[in-house]
Write an enzyme that holds these catalytic residues in place. Structure first.
Site: not given
Length: 286
Positions: A95, A170, A238
């Site tokens: 990701t 995502k 994150k």
């Protein structure tokens, strides 16, 4: 089909094991090589460097923790670029933001190889059960060639077009998930502080229009203030940060996600980064 696999964290290890158990030949690498030992016992070969894995395998999957790790594996000494070449395919399932994904795509393409970004929606249990949702973008032919592996790793894969679209999708998904977890945590704390039974709140939510597997799965442990890491909080924060950076680029206001991100940042400052992302509840509770 022989596949290389770079990165054996919570997700990567489960994914590589599924490939092995489904009959794939797998060569694995991890920055801490001792993490490869369990896979070797299941029949995996071990590559000493990312470049060694690339040299051996036509297809190599990477599942790394963040953009910095994804870039390091490609560009550093003994990295992917030293051996990637025409006829090989590189599939990055980490990701990352679309800028990172595009940078890797450009470098791989200059070597004559094919590239696919394919981040996944799902955490430890779906990874173990082969029930991830795969969000792929990039080379259509490489995607078609990887479908047998994706069918082992996930319950559904999507091809989303050009590189960057998988990364963006995502980040949107994880931004929604983090915001939901934040609101859910606030609700649990408010119920408890108001003298209500928190388990009853879970039962009420599960019977209504906002019932969902995440509340059902995470809620009981959160009431017990137990946060075993299926998806570490540091990775959720994150992803919130990267989603907010994307929103800044295209001038889309996201006040709810921004507020949630502040609490995830607080949780990291309180040394909760390695706990499950549901530990944002603990930060709110304090």
């Amino acid at each position: 089909m022989e596949v290389g696999f770079l990165g054996l964290g919570i997700m990567g290890k489960a994914m590589a094991i599924n490939l092995l158990r489904s009959g794939f030949k797998v060569t694995v690498w991890n920055r801490t090589l001792s993490k490869c030992d369990d896979l070797a016992e299941l029949g995996a070969s071990i590559g000493t460097t990312p470049s060694a894995v690339i040299k051996k395998c036509k297809y190599t999957i990477a599942m790394l923790s963040d953009p910095e790790a994804a870039l390091s594996v490609v560009f550093d000494k003994d990295g992917v670029l030293e051996q990637i070449s025409n006829g090989k395919g590189y599939i990055d399932m980490s990701t990352v933001d679309d800028e990172t994904s595009t940078k890797i795509f450009m470098a791989i393409s200059k070597k004559g190889a094919s590239f696919l970004e394919a981040p996944v929606s799902g955490s430890k249990k779906p990874a173990e059960n082969g029930q991830l949702v795969i969000l792929a973008a990039g080379d259509q032919e490489l995607y078609n060639e990887m479908v047998p592996a994706f069918d082992v790793l996930g319950k559904k894969s999507f091809f989303l077009g050009e590189v960057g679209n998988g990364a963006k999708m995502k980040l949107v998904v994880n931004m929604i998930m983090g915001s939901m977890m934040h609101a859910f945590s606030e609700g649990l704390v408010l119920a408890g502080e108001s003298g209500l039974d928190q388990q009853t709140l879970l039962d009420v939510l599960d019977l209504g229009a906002i019932a969902n597997p995440m509340f059902r799965m995470k809620g009981p442990a959160m009431i017990q203030q137990s946060y075993p890491p299926a998806f570490p909080l540091k990775h959720q924060q994150k992803d919130m940060r990267l989603a907010l950076a994307l929103s800044d680029e295209i001038h889309v206001p996201m006040p709810v996600a921004a507020a949630a991100n502040e609490t995830f940042k607080k949780a990291r400052r309180l040394d909760m980064g390695d706990l499950d992302f549901s530990a944002v509840h603990k930060a709110i509770n304090q």
